[in-house]
Design an enzyme around this catalytic site. Structure first.
Site, PDB file in Angstrom:
ATOM      1  CG  HIS A   1      -0.314   0.569   2.259  1.00 53.17           C
ATOM      2  ND1 HIS A   1      -0.079   1.840   3.065  1.00 53.17           N
ATOM      3  CD2 HIS A   1       0.466  -0.394   3.262  1.00 53.17           C
ATOM      4  CE1 HIS A   1       0.415   1.724   4.317  1.00 53.17           C
ATOM      5  NE2 HIS A   1       0.767   0.249   4.502  1.00 53.17           N
ATOM      6  CB  CYS A   2       1.204   4.040  -1.947  1.00 55.02           C
ATOM      7  SG  CYS A   2      -0.618   4.622  -2.564  1.00 55.02           S
ATOM      8  CB  ALA A   3       0.105   8.084   0.929  1.00 53.75           C
ATOM      9  CB  THR A   4      -4.342   7.448  -1.343  1.00 56.83           C
ATOM     10  OG1 THR A   4      -3.651   7.227  -2.503  1.00 56.83           O
ATOM     11  CG2 THR A   4      -3.888   8.650  -0.489  1.00 56.83           C
ATOM     12  NE  ARG A   5      -2.756   5.344  -5.494  1.00 56.80           N
ATOM     13  CZ  ARG A   5      -1.711   5.609  -6.433  1.00 56.80           C
ATOM     14  NH1 ARG A   5      -1.688   4.979  -7.369  1.00 56.80           N
ATOM     15  NH2 ARG A   5      -0.562   6.419  -5.994  1.00 56.80           N
TER      16      ARG A   5
END
Length: 456
Positions: free
Chosen positions: A25-29
């Site tokens: 995962h990244c910051a939003t996804r």
């Protein structure tokens, strides 16, 4: 939110846990690599609690949950899918196998340059502080403040090949410390440092019939990328044939000596030619096309974001900073990003659906901070016409910042945070950036309002 319930529903709609290869995962996804994306129930996933959008891009199926939620969903997801022992490296390799060659190259460059962004941003801010101290004469020209801040601000660019060598070797599968050594060879004090020295002439060394210009590669990008790629190939080839008992002694020794000679004799000069060629071409397009170039680049940038190729632009921007000391591409990209936010804001005000409003407002503000994927995939692209309106806003804003010669002294920040790396280049530069910001957002907002959109 019941994260366990959401995860179980999500796994079912993805075709079951046997269809999921890896997850990060990244910051939003939530980013997933799937065996067969045809098994995904896209429409049902979009209706799940907390989901702000879902799309397939760059070899991954990506589900937008938003900051603060995605990490909690991820923790539960890997437990339910049995992916606790699947590392990020395995995920990256799985992603690359799903990509075409061009997308794979873009992903590789992104993986190399994104970790270096904090160093470049810090140096840009320090350069701005140094420039303000000199311009407003806050301290004497020979003050220790000036000397020390000059050291602090230029360090990242002087050792840029070392930073890139380390990061690139990790990406290419080589030893990152050997990559840093190759970067150190190319920036050795015995070589003339051309970074900031203007017209200084290097000495020449006669070696095996070659005349080697004793010039360093401080601040360069292409030479160290090529050298580290060759180094990684040599190292991996040697490890296949060198006995384990002597591997620690033989492999690093041969790798460094072969790569060192190749870098100084061939790769360095060739890489400089390629890098200068790219910069010259961009300068020609920028100077000749003027506002038209900004119009085209600003209008098309969001389409490039959809493919994920935009991350590879960091390499080009780093090359511009090294060659001419400024980045005129980033302001154009920023106009395209904030225009997406303007279109999203119009969708929020015009929409009649509660779920659309819940997604559109935070996603729009996210775009103003430089993160556009939530508003692009969760709102604007979904309804199509807002995405077109945002492209119009990005084009007009891009034309303005090129017309007024807005530049930055680093890369990696867009939207509101970009003010920090625009302001050091002068008050007029900052004012024109803010005007361009308002033009891009306003144009996208009005265009969305006029074009309208049909809700589901």
């Amino acid at each position: 939110m019941n994260y366990e319930h959401i995860t179980k529903q999500l796994l079912s709609l993805l075709g079951g846990k046997e269809n999921v290869i890896s997850a990060v995962h990244c910051a939003t996804r939530l980013r997933l690599v799937l065996k067969d994306e045809k098994k995904v129930n896209q429409q049902a996933i979009g209706q799940l609690d907390g989901v702000k959008g879902a799309f397939s891009s760059s070899g991954q199926y990506q589900i937008i949950f938003g900051t603060g939620v995605v990490n909690k969903v991820y923790e539960q997801f890997v437990k339910e899918a049995g992916l606790q022992n699947v590392s990020a490296d395995v995920h990256q390799e799985a992603v690359k196998q799903k990509m075409n060659p061009i997308a794979r190259l873009a992903k590789t460059l992104s993986n190399i340059f994104v970790p270096i962004i904090p160093a470049i941003v810090a140096s840009g801010l320090l350069m701005g502080l140094l420039g303000m101290m000199k311009a407003f004469k806050w301290v004497a020209p020979d003050s220790a403040w000036i000397v020390l801040l000059d050291m602090f601000s230029s360090a990242a660019f002087i050792i840029l090949p070392i930073l890139i060598g380390y990061s690139a070797a990790k990406e290419f599968g080589g030893n990152p410390f050997l990559g840093a050594v190759i970067g150190g060879i190319m920036t050795h004090p015995a070589l003339l440092n051309p970074w900031g020295l203007g017209s200084a002439e290097p000495e020449y060394l006669h070696f095996l019939g070659f005349d080697i210009a004793m010039i360093g590669y401080q601040g360069t990008v292409i030479p160290i990328l090529l050298a580290t790629y060759v180094m990684s190939k040599i190292e991996k080839s040697l490890r296949k044939v060198v006995p384990h008992a002597v591997d620690l002694l033989v492999t690093p020794f041969i790798t460094v000596i072969l790569t060192g000679f190749t870098a100084i004799l061939v790769i360095g000069p060739l890489g400089n030619i390629v890098g200068k060629g790219i910069t010259t071409t961009l300068n020609f397009v920028y100077d000749t096309g003027g506002a038209l170039a900004g119009l085209i680049f600003g209008g098309l940038y969001s389409m490039i974001v959809i493919t994920g190729v935009h991350h590879s632009f960091h390499a080009i921007e780093a090359g511009l900073l090294a060659d001419i000391g400024k980045n005129y591409l980033l302001p154009i990209w920023s106009m395209a990003n904030v225009a997406q936010g303007g279109a999203g804001l119009a969708v929020f005000l015009k929409s009649k659906r509660t779920k659309t409003k819940e997604i559109a407002l935070p996603a729009a503000f996210s775009a103003f901070l430089g993160i556009t994927e939530p508003v692009i995939f969760g709102v604007n692209l979904k309804y199509r016409k807002p995405f077109i309106a945002a492209a119009i806003g990005g084009a007009v804003g891009g034309a303005y910042v090129v017309f007024t010669n807005v530049v930055a002294n680093a890369y990696g920040l867009t939207g509101i945070p970009m003010i920090a790396i625009v302001a050091p280049m002068g008050m007029a530069n900052l004012i024109n950036y803010l005007i361009g910001f308002a033009i891009a957002v306003g144009t996208a907002f009005v265009a969305t309002w006029i074009l309208g959109f049909k809700e589901e």
